[in-house]
Design an enzyme around this catalytic site. Structure first.
Site, PDB file in Angstrom:
ATOM      1  CD  GLU A  11      16.817  22.655  34.759  1.00  0.00           C
ATOM      2  OE1 GLU A  11      16.774  23.716  35.420  1.00  0.00           O
ATOM      3  OE2 GLU A  11      16.994  22.630  33.529  1.00  0.00           O
ATOM      4  CG  HIS A  65      19.613  26.071  37.590  1.00  0.00           C
ATOM      5  ND1 HIS A  65      20.354  27.231  37.467  1.00  0.00           N
ATOM      6  CD2 HIS A  65      19.484  25.585  36.327  1.00  0.00           C
ATOM      7  CE1 HIS A  65      20.644  27.438  36.184  1.00  0.00           C
ATOM      8  NE2 HIS A  65      20.134  26.437  35.461  1.00  0.00           N
TER       9      HIS A  65
HETATM   10 ZN   LIG Z   1      19.858  26.277  33.476  1.00  0.00          ZN
END
Ligand SMILES: [Zn+2]
Length: 120
Positions: A11, A65
């Protein structure tokens, strides 16, 4: 979106800068967790980004994100770890083509989706 694609399979994360009605730009920050399914904005980078924003008369209006493998739906962890009331939380999902982006505001401990218009 570029950051999300480059960070895969991890991420990515960063800050959204702008004003009450506009996200003008983003600042990338390191993801300080090794867990590929989580993000944690590295604290020093967070502080420096806030300083940089202030220096250019921008506010930190939120965070972004990515969800590398899943839809841009806030997870339980996202909600648990969201700690800035009234800030925007943008989630990018580079897994689909076209990639998907959703925007939320943290209000009263819940994420409320915010409609937005992307302008080039
Ligand atoms: Zn998330």
């Amino acid at each position: 979106m570029r950051h999300a694609r480059e960070a895969r399979p991890a991420e990515c994360c960063g800050l959204l800068l702008g004003s009450a009605t506009t996200v003008a730009e983003t600042i990338r920050t390191p993801n300080a967790t090794d867990d590929p399914n989580r993000f944690f904005i590295e604290p020093q980078a967070h502080i420096e980004a806030r300083r940089e924003a202030r220096g250019r008369n921008l506010e930190v209006v939120g965070f972004y994100h990515s969800h590398p493998h899943s839809p841009p739906e806030p997870s339980t962890t996202d909600l648990t770890e969201a700690s800035y009331p009234d800030h925007l939380y943008l989630i990018v999902s580079p897994a689909t083509d076209p990639a998907r982006i959703r925007l939320f505001r943290l209000v009263g401990g819940r994420f409320l989706e915010v409609p937005f218009l992307a302008v080039p």
